[in-house]
Design an enzyme around this catalytic site. Structure first.
Site, PDB file in Angstrom:
ATOM      1  N   TYR A  92       0.821  -1.219   0.000  1.00 13.98           N
ATOM      2  CA  TYR A  92       0.000   0.000   0.000  1.00 13.98           C
ATOM      3  C   TYR A  92       0.850   1.263   0.000  1.00 13.98           C
ATOM      4  O   TYR A  92       0.498   2.251   0.646  1.00 13.98           O
ATOM      5  CB  TYR A  92      -0.936   0.037   1.224  1.00 13.98           C
ATOM      6  CG  TYR A  92      -1.768  -1.206   1.386  1.00 13.98           C
ATOM      7  CD1 TYR A  92      -2.591  -1.649   0.367  1.00 13.98           C
ATOM      8  CD2 TYR A  92      -1.736  -1.935   2.572  1.00 13.98           C
ATOM      9  CE1 TYR A  92      -3.357  -2.790   0.510  1.00 13.98           C
ATOM     10  CE2 TYR A  92      -2.508  -3.083   2.726  1.00 13.98           C
ATOM     11  CZ  TYR A  92      -3.309  -3.497   1.694  1.00 13.98           C
ATOM     12  OH  TYR A  92      -4.072  -4.632   1.834  1.00 13.98           O
ATOM     13  N   TYR A 119     -14.311  -5.037   3.823  1.00 13.64           N
ATOM     14  CA  TYR A 119     -12.994  -5.393   3.274  1.00 13.64           C
ATOM     15  C   TYR A 119     -12.771  -6.879   3.535  1.00 13.64           C
ATOM     16  O   TYR A 119     -12.940  -7.353   4.670  1.00 13.64           O
ATOM     17  CB  TYR A 119     -11.878  -4.574   3.948  1.00 13.64           C
ATOM     18  CG  TYR A 119     -10.513  -5.013   3.481  1.00 13.64           C
ATOM     19  CD1 TYR A 119     -10.016  -4.583   2.247  1.00 13.64           C
ATOM     20  CD2 TYR A 119      -9.743  -5.902   4.229  1.00 13.64           C
ATOM     21  CE1 TYR A 119      -8.778  -5.030   1.782  1.00 13.64           C
ATOM     22  CE2 TYR A 119      -8.514  -6.345   3.770  1.00 13.64           C
ATOM     23  CZ  TYR A 119      -8.042  -5.906   2.558  1.00 13.64           C
ATOM     24  OH  TYR A 119      -6.831  -6.347   2.092  1.00 13.64           O
ATOM     25  N   LYS A 126      -5.257 -13.814  10.955  1.00 15.49           N
ATOM     26  CA  LYS A 126      -4.724 -12.791  11.868  1.00 15.49           C
ATOM     27  C   LYS A 126      -4.262 -13.373  13.218  1.00 15.49           C
ATOM     28  O   LYS A 126      -3.189 -13.919  13.300  1.00 15.49           O
ATOM     29  CB  LYS A 126      -5.776 -11.705  12.095  1.00 15.49           C
ATOM     30  CG  LYS A 126      -6.228 -11.011  10.806  1.00 15.49           C
ATOM     31  CD  LYS A 126      -5.555  -9.704  10.611  1.00 15.49           C
ATOM     32  CE  LYS A 126      -6.038  -8.973   9.403  1.00 15.49           C
ATOM     33  NZ  LYS A 126      -5.016  -8.190   8.772  1.00 15.49           N
ATOM     34  N   ASP A 163     -16.878 -13.145   7.946  1.00 14.70           N
ATOM     35  CA  ASP A 163     -15.433 -12.982   7.841  1.00 14.70           C
ATOM     36  C   ASP A 163     -14.945 -12.446   9.187  1.00 14.70           C
ATOM     37  O   ASP A 163     -15.031 -11.260   9.472  1.00 14.70           O
ATOM     38  CB  ASP A 163     -15.116 -12.013   6.684  1.00 14.70           C
ATOM     39  CG  ASP A 163     -13.620 -11.772   6.537  1.00 14.70           C
ATOM     40  OD1 ASP A 163     -12.865 -12.199   7.424  1.00 14.70           O
ATOM     41  OD2 ASP A 163     -13.224 -11.144   5.533  1.00 14.70           O
TER      42      ASP A 163
HETATM   43  C1  LIG Z   1     -11.829  -8.884   7.575  1.00  8.75           C
HETATM   44  C2  LIG Z   1     -10.627  -9.216   6.743  1.00  8.75           C
HETATM   45  N1  LIG Z   1     -10.730 -10.169   5.807  1.00  8.75           N
HETATM   46  C3  LIG Z   1      -9.684 -10.523   5.043  1.00  8.75           C
HETATM   47  C4  LIG Z   1      -8.448  -9.912   5.203  1.00  8.75           C
HETATM   48  C5  LIG Z   1      -7.280 -10.321   4.337  1.00  8.75           C
HETATM   49  O1  LIG Z   1      -6.336 -10.999   5.112  1.00  8.75           O
HETATM   50  P1  LIG Z   1      -4.824 -11.149   4.574  1.00  8.75           P
HETATM   51  O2  LIG Z   1      -4.222  -9.798   4.630  1.00  8.75           O
HETATM   52  O3  LIG Z   1      -4.200 -12.112   5.553  1.00  8.75           O
HETATM   53  O4  LIG Z   1      -4.900 -11.713   3.207  1.00  8.75           O
HETATM   54  C6  LIG Z   1      -8.308  -8.902   6.159  1.00  8.75           C
HETATM   55  C7  LIG Z   1      -7.027  -8.200   6.317  1.00  8.75           C
HETATM   56  O5  LIG Z   1      -6.934  -7.128   6.854  1.00  8.75           O
HETATM   57  C8  LIG Z   1      -9.420  -8.544   6.948  1.00  8.75           C
HETATM   58  O6  LIG Z   1      -9.339  -7.592   7.872  1.00  8.75           O
END
Ligand SMILES: Cc1ncc(COP(=O)(O)O)c(C=O)c1O
Length: 434
Positions: free
Chosen positions: A29, A157, A280, A251
């Protein structure tokens, strides 16, 4: 094309690897030409990042929300060291190992309802890709064609890979550029009130037969701006999914493992989704690992004598033994140490500590949910400059969009947390003089 290091970036203590390697790395980014050079880190310990020149920063972000027990927790380290000696990795194509099966069993026991089948992968985005493929194929395997669209939400996201990008908010997400590449799904406002709930119902009345699933970040939309919604929104989504027989995907990559106050946001809402994604904090911030978790009815749609009904996905490093050992050790810590109490204490401390920001000019909102504290501003013109100012205060805080936020490790002590909130108040007060 080399990074121009300002004299102030050229600390005499900067290690040789720093300048020598900078012109070969591509950072996330970042406009590489204009971004401030990254800070060289020598080591981490607890809630602190130690820079190569010896400065210590209190970490307000926990490395993108992963390091929930602080860095270098001895229990996780010992588990990974032990696993490294036994077996760092073995593929899951035709083989399996103790750490992956133990982790699968333990996660199943933690999940609500019959969410008891784990598909492991190596990043959050991939876990979302797997969830999307699983949802689409769920219908195909049941002989129902044409359900290929998802319902996703403004401010959401779900990752940076192509499939996941397509269910992110196209405006506030970082993906507007790729419009032409991405399949079109249905993007709605979260059903927070009657009007948005009616919009969801209207869409479903017209298009339910082409929709495979609803995907949402429950309670907190993280990377889209740390926006909160309440449990009622999630209950409405469950009701809509049931009424139109769609799958519901939570998610929980950001919200999972205590971040919002309960172990999983689905618990707070008392809603059982059909598919959950985790990553995470799964390994306590030590190694990359993710899981896509399916309810029994989803798995049953793949259970067949027909080889074509198998889930056709298999990341090389799926179920990596080191990462699974770290995740099992992280779960031990959730069992043995009072993490959720610590989160409740952090929530109370963030609420008091950030309260003075409410009266600053240019501040639109101050909000806290679990171990997430947010100050939303009218706008931030120079996030890099603000970050540098925080570093001068001895803290690592990474503003983005129009927010300054704190998501510290759950093990942070009161002094460290106060230093973080005080830095936010001090720096924002000087940025927005009365
Ligand atoms: C809610 C959510 N889903 C998916 C992702 C993507 O995860 P990664 O960065 O491990 O690919 C993130 C990353 O910030 C996220 O916050």
């Amino acid at each position: 094309m080399e990074w121009k290091l300002a004299p102030s970036d050229k600390s005499p203590a900067a290690p040789a690897w720093y300048e020598a390697g900078l012109s070969h790395i591509w950072l996330p980014y970042a406009q590489m030409k204009t971004a401030r050079p990254p800070l060289p880190v020598a080591r981490t310990q607890g809630c602190r990042i130690v820079l190569a020149d010896g400065r210590e920063l209190i970490d307000g972000i926990a490395s993108w929300w992963t390091a929930c027990h602080g860095y270098n927790h001895p229990h996780i380290r010992a588990a990974v060291e032990h696993q490294l000696a036994v077996m760092p990795h073995v593929m899951l194509g035709g083989l399996v190992h103790e750490q992956a099966l133990t982790l699968a069993r333990r996660l199943a026991a933690l999940m609500p309802g019959d969410l008891d089948r784990m598909f492991f992968s190596d990043s959050g985005s991939v876990a979302v890709e797997v969830a999307m493929k699983m949802a689409v194929q769920y219908w195909l395997n049941r002989g129902i064609r044409g359900r290929t669209k998802f319902i996703a939400f403004a401010g959401g996201y779900h990752g940076d890979t192509t499939g996941a990008m397509a269910v992110c908010d196209p405006q506030s997400g970082m993906h507007a550029l790729f419009h032409g590449l991405l399949p079109k799904h249905h993007l709605l406002d979260l059903p927070r009130d009657e009007a948005s709930a009616a919009a969801l119902s209207a869409l479903l009345e017209r298009h339910a037969e082409e929709i495979t699933a609803i995907i949402v970040e429950p309670l907190v939309q993280g990377a889209g701006g740390m926006r909160f919604h309440d449990a009622e929104v999630l209950r409405r989504l469950r009701a809509a999914a049931d009424r139109y027989e769609l799958l519901l995907i939570f998610d929980e990559i950001f919200t999972g493992f205590g971040r919002t106050g309960a172990m999983f946001a689905s618990e707070t809402a008392n809603v059982v989704p059909d598919i959950v994604t985790l990553s995470k904090a799964l390994t306590g911030g030590t190694l990359p690992l993710a899981a896509t978790i399916a309810r029994r009815k989803v798995f049953e749609a793949f259970w067949s004598d027909d080889p074509a009904h198998a889930l056709m996905h298999g990341p090389t490093y799926m179920g990596n033994a080191l990462a699974c050992a770290a995740a099992n050790a992280s779960l031990d810590l959730f069992e043995r140490e009072p993490r959720l109490k610590q989160v409740a204490h952090i929530a109370a401390t963030l609420t008091c500590g950030l309260a003075p920001c409410r009266s600053l000019p240019g501040v639109k909102d101050v909000r806290v949910q679990g171990a997430v504290g947010v100050v939303e501003l009218d706008r931030i013109d120079d996030p890099g400059g603000l970050r540098a100012r925080f570093v001068a205060e001895g803290v690592f805080i990474r503003p983005f969009g129009s927010i300054v936020y704190l998501t510290p490790a759950f093990t942070i002590d009161d002094d460290e947390l106060e230093k973080l909130t005080q830095a936010v108040v001090t720096v924002l007060a000087e940025r927005c003089p009365r």
